[in-house]
Scaffold this motif. Sequence first.
Motif, PDB file in Angstrom:
ATOM      1  N   ASP A 162       0.712  -1.200  -0.215  1.00 39.30           N
ATOM      2  CA  ASP A 162       0.151   0.167  -0.075  1.00 39.30           C
ATOM      3  C   ASP A 162       0.842   1.259   0.106  1.00 39.30           C
ATOM      4  O   ASP A 162       1.527   1.569   1.046  1.00 39.30           O
ATOM      5  CB  ASP A 162      -1.066  -0.014   1.382  1.00 39.30           C
ATOM      6  N   ASP A 163       1.019   1.990  -1.272  1.00 42.17           N
ATOM      7  CA  ASP A 163       1.703   3.253  -1.108  1.00 42.17           C
ATOM      8  C   ASP A 163       1.327   4.397  -0.352  1.00 42.17           C
ATOM      9  O   ASP A 163       1.858   5.111  -0.373  1.00 42.17           O
ATOM     10  CB  ASP A 163       2.178   3.336  -2.519  1.00 42.17           C
ATOM     11  N   GLY A 164       0.053   4.075   0.275  1.00 42.24           N
ATOM     12  CA  GLY A 164      -0.641   5.166   0.960  1.00 42.24           C
ATOM     13  C   GLY A 164       0.135   4.856   2.432  1.00 42.24           C
ATOM     14  O   GLY A 164      -0.381   6.046   3.180  1.00 42.24           O
ATOM     15  N   VAL A 165       0.730   4.191   2.874  1.00 44.99           N
ATOM     16  CA  VAL A 165       1.425   3.976   4.166  1.00 44.99           C
ATOM     17  C   VAL A 165       2.807   4.819   4.153  1.00 44.99           C
ATOM     18  O   VAL A 165       3.666   4.220   3.279  1.00 44.99           O
ATOM     19  CB  VAL A 165       1.651   2.496   4.616  1.00 44.99           C
ATOM     20  N   LEU A 166       2.801   5.770   5.094  1.00 45.27           N
ATOM     21  CA  LEU A 166       4.115   6.452   4.934  1.00 45.27           C
ATOM     22  C   LEU A 166       5.257   6.006   5.930  1.00 45.27           C
ATOM     23  O   LEU A 166       6.515   6.056   5.635  1.00 45.27           O
ATOM     24  CB  LEU A 166       3.855   7.917   5.445  1.00 45.27           C
ATOM     25  N   TYR A 207      -1.205  14.322   7.835  1.00 46.51           N
ATOM     26  CA  TYR A 207      -1.439  12.837   7.817  1.00 46.51           C
ATOM     27  C   TYR A 207      -2.106  12.239   8.826  1.00 46.51           C
ATOM     28  O   TYR A 207      -2.336  12.945   9.995  1.00 46.51           O
ATOM     29  CB  TYR A 207       0.125  12.229   7.523  1.00 46.51           C
ATOM     30  N   LEU A 208      -2.677  10.919   8.843  1.00 48.50           N
ATOM     31  CA  LEU A 208      -3.364  10.218   9.715  1.00 48.50           C
ATOM     32  C   LEU A 208      -2.475   9.127  10.205  1.00 48.50           C
ATOM     33  O   LEU A 208      -1.604   8.605   9.538  1.00 48.50           O
ATOM     34  CB  LEU A 208      -4.808   9.657   9.001  1.00 48.50           C
ATOM     35  N   GLU A 209      -2.648   9.037  11.362  1.00 50.31           N
ATOM     36  CA  GLU A 209      -1.837   7.630  11.991  1.00 50.31           C
ATOM     37  C   GLU A 209      -2.903   6.784  12.556  1.00 50.31           C
ATOM     38  O   GLU A 209      -3.653   7.248  13.282  1.00 50.31           O
ATOM     39  CB  GLU A 209      -0.830   8.219  13.305  1.00 50.31           C
ATOM     40  N   ALA A 210      -2.954   5.479  11.812  1.00 50.36           N
ATOM     41  CA  ALA A 210      -3.772   4.394  12.592  1.00 50.36           C
ATOM     42  C   ALA A 210      -3.065   3.741  13.547  1.00 50.36           C
ATOM     43  O   ALA A 210      -2.020   3.317  13.460  1.00 50.36           O
ATOM     44  CB  ALA A 210      -4.184   3.488  11.244  1.00 50.36           C
ATOM     45  N   VAL A 211      -3.748   3.593  14.785  1.00 53.38           N
ATOM     46  CA  VAL A 211      -3.332   2.840  16.081  1.00 53.38           C
ATOM     47  C   VAL A 211      -4.091   1.829  16.113  1.00 53.38           C
ATOM     48  O   VAL A 211      -5.547   1.893  16.307  1.00 53.38           O
ATOM     49  CB  VAL A 211      -3.032   4.080  17.109  1.00 53.38           C
ATOM     50  N   LEU A 223       0.360   2.936  11.997  1.00 56.73           N
ATOM     51  CA  LEU A 223       0.964   3.309  10.649  1.00 56.73           C
ATOM     52  C   LEU A 223       0.370   4.464  10.347  1.00 56.73           C
ATOM     53  O   LEU A 223      -0.574   5.237  10.447  1.00 56.73           O
ATOM     54  CB  LEU A 223      -0.140   2.188   9.759  1.00 56.73           C
ATOM     55  N   GLY A 224       1.441   5.245   9.462  1.00 57.93           N
ATOM     56  CA  GLY A 224       0.997   6.574   9.051  1.00 57.93           C
ATOM     57  C   GLY A 224       0.493   6.495   7.561  1.00 57.93           C
ATOM     58  O   GLY A 224       1.095   6.062   6.658  1.00 57.93           O
ATOM     59  N   MET A 225      -0.678   7.125   7.717  1.00 60.63           N
ATOM     60  CA  MET A 225      -1.660   7.116   6.311  1.00 60.63           C
ATOM     61  C   MET A 225      -1.491   8.475   5.501  1.00 60.63           C
ATOM     62  O   MET A 225      -1.740   9.493   6.284  1.00 60.63           O
ATOM     63  CB  MET A 225      -2.860   6.743   6.685  1.00 60.63           C
TER      64      MET A 225
END
Length: 700
Positions: free
Chosen positions: A94-98, A148-152, A167-169
């Motif tokens: 997933d290229d959207g994950v930073l 950016y969004l961070e999924a926890v 994960l940084g989105m």
Amino acid sequence: MPTIASPNSLRFKLVLMVISLVVVVVALISAYFLVKHQGDLREAMASRTQAMKTEVGKKGIALAGNVAMASERAIAVLDYLFLTEVLTTTMKNDDGVLYGIVMDNERRALVHTDPALAGTILDADKDKSAAAAGDAVALEHEKDGQHYLEAVAPIHVGGKRWGTIRLGMSLERVEAEIASYEREGQRQITNSIVAVLLVALLLIIVASIVGATVATQVVKPLRLLLAGVNRIREGNFDVSVDVRGSAEFVNLAVGFNAMRETIRERDARLRQNVEDLRIAFEKAEEASRLKSQFLANISHELRTPLNAIVNVPVTLLSEYSVFAVWTCAACGGVFQSDDPTGKETPEACPDCGKPALSRGEKVFLVGDPGQHRHFLNRLRQQARHLLNVVNDLLDFSKVEAKRMQLNLAEVDVAAVLRDLAETVDVLAHEKGLEIVYTSEPGATLVADPLRLTQVLMNLVGNAIKFTPKGGRIDVRVERQGDKLRFSVADSGIGIPKDKHAIVFESFRQVDGSHTRAHGGTGLGLAIAKQLVEMHKGRMWLESEVGKGSTFVFEIPVSADDAVADDDTVSANADAGGAKVRVMVIDDNEVHLEVARIVLEKRGFVTELVSKPAEVLERVKGSPPDLIILDVMMPEVSGVAILKRLKENPDTATIPVFVASAYDAHRERVEELGAIWLPKPWNAQTVAQLFSTAVSEIEAS
């Protein structure tokens, strides 16, 4: 004929008013819809942005949950290689994950996509927020201006939390779509503005046509009425105005014609009234002129001869020495102290040796008696001159009305300058000034010697007044064809060019405040100029600020004979005064000294105050029986001091005599409870006033 092209015509203004009204209405409506459209667009963009962020957050939470499930065994056995592979695989898929982080409960980065941070304790606010999250969440953050969004998602093993997956989105796609949406909205707004402008232009054209039509219906009857007004203004009352159209204008025309008839009837009476008013106006103007002639030029010229009258006695008194004389009450012996200061006090009589001594004084003339006689003659001359000036000033209306005559005689200019020098050089010497007299040898002219001396004395007195200490004054007389030119030049402060025109006007001065540093009433130059003009001469001023002033006048050498009235004024006799203590307040030391001599000669005890700021303390410390207070003083005016004295209960009952040479503040002074004392005051007047005041004090 006014047209719509003329900006001042009523037609143009009416059309402009209609167009302006349309423009304002269109602008308001357009602004409303544009603002509303922008608000709707902004609200839609905010809603869409939030929806897209929510979608990205859900995706991130799901992805973080999957990674957390896959990492349960690896985190329990601390299989760093597996955890690293899981994060790497997730970012590749997933290229959207930073970035990706596996963090234990102590916020230590077990695995981090940034190798430099692996194994470190993460202590930023976002790290603490992630560690505190109990369930899977998506948190928004900002770094370097990018959102950016961070999924926890927590990692549970056996029902117990062992760590956290982060994960940084990226929100780059969201921001790109939002920007595209915003550009589309701006394009719609631009199209709306263009449409509004086109509609506004169309409405303005329609408004111009309608406004022109309405303006024509309004302006035409008004022009007829205006033509009628112009005929009335020209005196033509025979032509009526015929207006057709709306009832309002017809009624206005009827009223206008009725007014025309009324005006015609009153015109005849008005013409007669105008003639009556003209006669009344001439009488009022004459009365006003006579009043100004009576009030003008009455005070300043009194000071010039008074300078000599005040200063000469002081100079004479300085030529005496006072020695103490002691008288023995036991043996009657009399002996004189050798100490001229009188400070030595003998303990006993040198004849009988007893201390029964009483002190007296003996005055010795140490100056030249001939010089004293000369000064006394000059003093008498100036007193006579003062009386003549007073008479002339009180009758100054004769000068204004051109009815005063001059006592013309052949005048020796050198003698006039000598008399002038003997009077003003004393004042100049006291101020440290140098006066240089330059005259053409043998210069003579036909003039009134009294008036000529009066003019010169006034000019030199002004020069002394406005020249600083150590300055120089030049008095020059030179022949100019058939005229003699007199000039008085000083090295004083100078006069601005915009004030040159007013210095010769009655009651006008460059500085007219009551606390100015230089005295005067503003009448002297006006009197001098009129006296010069009576000699068929002229006077002018040459001055520049900072470079001094030069007053110049020219008088013809010869003139027609004339004779002036020879009125005399009898001198007042001295009056005795009661034994009371009088405080004299004046900033002029010479005036204080003269007041002391005059008052003590008549039995008054005097206390002199030359600093107005010290008055209140001096009065409170030792209240006098009476007070003489000058009005014109620097720093603070006499009226202000009087107000403070009357407001203080300790000094309010002390009789105060306010001395001034003019009546500008008389009403205010008397209102404050003081007694008005015109200057120059004489001993007889003061004694009478003091006697009345003392009687009132004794009666109370």
